[in-house]
Design an enzyme around this catalytic site. Structure first.
Site, PDB file in Angstrom:
ATOM      1  N   LYS A  10       8.504  92.221  94.929  1.00  0.00           N
ATOM      2  CA  LYS A  10       7.240  91.857  94.285  1.00  0.00           C
ATOM      3  C   LYS A  10       7.423  90.744  93.248  1.00  0.00           C
ATOM      4  O   LYS A  10       8.547  90.478  92.800  1.00  0.00           O
ATOM      5  CB  LYS A  10       6.624  93.118  93.648  1.00  0.00           C
ATOM      6  CG  LYS A  10       6.191  94.181  94.674  1.00  0.00           C
ATOM      7  CD  LYS A  10       5.455  95.325  93.983  1.00  0.00           C
ATOM      8  CE  LYS A  10       4.954  96.355  94.972  1.00  0.00           C
ATOM      9  NZ  LYS A  10       4.181  97.438  94.306  1.00  0.00           N
ATOM     10  N   TYR A  50      -3.611  95.434 101.010  1.00  0.00           N
ATOM     11  CA  TYR A  50      -3.755  96.717 100.311  1.00  0.00           C
ATOM     12  C   TYR A  50      -5.130  97.353 100.554  1.00  0.00           C
ATOM     13  O   TYR A  50      -5.597  98.112  99.708  1.00  0.00           O
ATOM     14  CB  TYR A  50      -3.543  96.521  98.809  1.00  0.00           C
ATOM     15  CG  TYR A  50      -2.082  96.480  98.383  1.00  0.00           C
ATOM     16  CD1 TYR A  50      -1.258  97.600  98.514  1.00  0.00           C
ATOM     17  CD2 TYR A  50      -1.526  95.342  97.811  1.00  0.00           C
ATOM     18  CE1 TYR A  50       0.069  97.583  98.105  1.00  0.00           C
ATOM     19  CE2 TYR A  50      -0.191  95.319  97.396  1.00  0.00           C
ATOM     20  CZ  TYR A  50       0.593  96.435  97.547  1.00  0.00           C
ATOM     21  OH  TYR A  50       1.906  96.425  97.134  1.00  0.00           O
ATOM     22  N   HIS A 116       7.892  96.996  97.250  1.00  0.00           N
ATOM     23  CA  HIS A 116       6.990  97.759  98.117  1.00  0.00           C
ATOM     24  C   HIS A 116       7.772  98.261  99.316  1.00  0.00           C
ATOM     25  O   HIS A 116       8.681  97.586  99.793  1.00  0.00           O
ATOM     26  CB  HIS A 116       5.845  96.856  98.616  1.00  0.00           C
ATOM     27  CG  HIS A 116       5.067  97.467  99.742  1.00  0.00           C
ATOM     28  ND1 HIS A 116       4.031  98.344  99.522  1.00  0.00           N
ATOM     29  CD2 HIS A 116       5.208  97.378 101.088  1.00  0.00           C
ATOM     30  CE1 HIS A 116       3.552  98.754 100.694  1.00  0.00           C
ATOM     31  NE2 HIS A 116       4.249  98.182 101.665  1.00  0.00           N
TER      32      HIS A 116
HETATM   33  P1  GDP Z   1       3.949 103.129  96.275  1.00  0.00           P
HETATM   34  O1  GDP Z   1       3.778 103.584  97.699  1.00  0.00           O
HETATM   35  O2  GDP Z   1       5.045 103.848  95.539  1.00  0.00           O
HETATM   36  O3  GDP Z   1       4.097 101.629  96.159  1.00  0.00           O
HETATM   37  O4  GDP Z   1       2.622 103.513  95.470  1.00  0.00           O
HETATM   38  P2  GDP Z   1       1.060 103.592  95.892  1.00  0.00           P
HETATM   39  O5  GDP Z   1       0.898 103.408  97.376  1.00  0.00           O
HETATM   40  O6  GDP Z   1       0.492 104.799  95.246  1.00  0.00           O
HETATM   41  O7  GDP Z   1       0.430 102.321  95.151  1.00  0.00           O
HETATM   42  C1  GDP Z   1       0.609 101.028  95.643  1.00  0.00           C
HETATM   43  C2  GDP Z   1       0.922 100.100  94.495  1.00  0.00           C
HETATM   44  O8  GDP Z   1      -0.194 100.027  93.624  1.00  0.00           O
HETATM   45  C3  GDP Z   1       2.075 100.552  93.585  1.00  0.00           C
HETATM   46  O9  GDP Z   1       3.358 100.228  94.072  1.00  0.00           O
HETATM   47  C4  GDP Z   1       1.761  99.794  92.297  1.00  0.00           C
HETATM   48  O10 GDP Z   1       2.191  98.445  92.352  1.00  0.00           O
HETATM   49  C5  GDP Z   1       0.238  99.846  92.280  1.00  0.00           C
HETATM   50  N1  GDP Z   1      -0.247 100.957  91.472  1.00  0.00           N
HETATM   51  C6  GDP Z   1      -0.232 102.286  91.740  1.00  0.00           C
HETATM   52  N2  GDP Z   1      -0.751 103.011  90.739  1.00  0.00           N
HETATM   53  C7  GDP Z   1      -1.102 102.106  89.791  1.00  0.00           C
HETATM   54  C8  GDP Z   1      -1.695 102.214  88.487  1.00  0.00           C
HETATM   55  O11 GDP Z   1      -2.011 103.302  87.995  1.00  0.00           O
HETATM   56  N3  GDP Z   1      -1.902 101.044  87.800  1.00  0.00           N
HETATM   57  C9  GDP Z   1      -1.576  99.809  88.330  1.00  0.00           C
HETATM   58  N4  GDP Z   1      -1.812  98.704  87.611  1.00  0.00           N
HETATM   59  N5  GDP Z   1      -1.014  99.673  89.544  1.00  0.00           N
HETATM   60  C10 GDP Z   1      -0.773 100.798  90.254  1.00  0.00           C
END
Ligand code: GDP
Length: 138
Positions: A10, A50, A116
């Site tokens: 990222k 996304y 990611h």
């Molecule tokens: P991952 O699968 O561990 O990447 O997590 P998720 O699929 O839940 O979320 C996708 C991406 O969104 C994460 O890697 C973060 O970059 C972002 N993200 C998730 N939760 C938050 C949050 O509470 N605040 C912000 N700013 N970004 C978030």
């Protein structure tokens, strides 16, 4: 049987100069790098990637961040690649990530979390196809 997954180094990690160190960790863990490139994406392209998160409150922040600078999308291959990469990445929030994980070492916050990785076979297939053409994946 070997499996492919999709990953992105990222913008935060690229900006801080962590790309090579993250790649080294990935290769030391046994992943073959099938394809990799450096590129920047627009906010609209980040929104398309996304789309499953479109209703989440952090969607604007996430897509702004992902389009804020160069990234390294890549396709990785090994046995059990999807689950093993998720393990190597560590928890979404680096404060909760285990010792030795990429996010523990290189991520600053839950939003700017360095890497990611696809979370399932169907998402891996969509994400690989979003960034790479078949001819790049031999
Ligand atoms: P991952 O699968 O561990 O990447 O997590 P998720 O699929 O839940 O979320 C996708 C991406 O969104 C994460 O890697 C973060 O970059 C972002 N993200 C998730 N939760 C938050 C949050 O509470 N605040 C912000 N700013 N970004 C978030």
């Amino acid at each position: 049987m070997s499996q492919r997954t999709f990953s992105i180094i990222k913008p935060d990690a690229v900006r801080k100069g962590h790309t090579a160190a993250i790649l080294a960790k990935i290769q030391e863990a046994g992943f073959k790098v099938v394809a990799i490139k450096r590129m920047s994406i627009s906010k609209a392209q980040a929104e398309g990637f996304y789309y499953v998160h479109a209703e989440r409150p952090f969607f604007p922040e996430l897509t702004e961040f992902m389009s804020s600078g160069p990234i390294f999308p890549m396709v990785l291959e090994k046995e059990n690649a999807i689950a093993d990469l998720r393990k190597l990445m560590g928890a979404t929030n680096p404060a909760q990530a285990e010792e030795g994980t990429i996010r523990k070492e290189f991520a600053a916050s839950i939003g700017e979390n360095a890497i990611h990785g696809s979370d399932a076979e169907e998402t891996a297939a969509f994400e690989i196809g979003y960034f790479f053409a078949g001819i790049e994946l031999k």
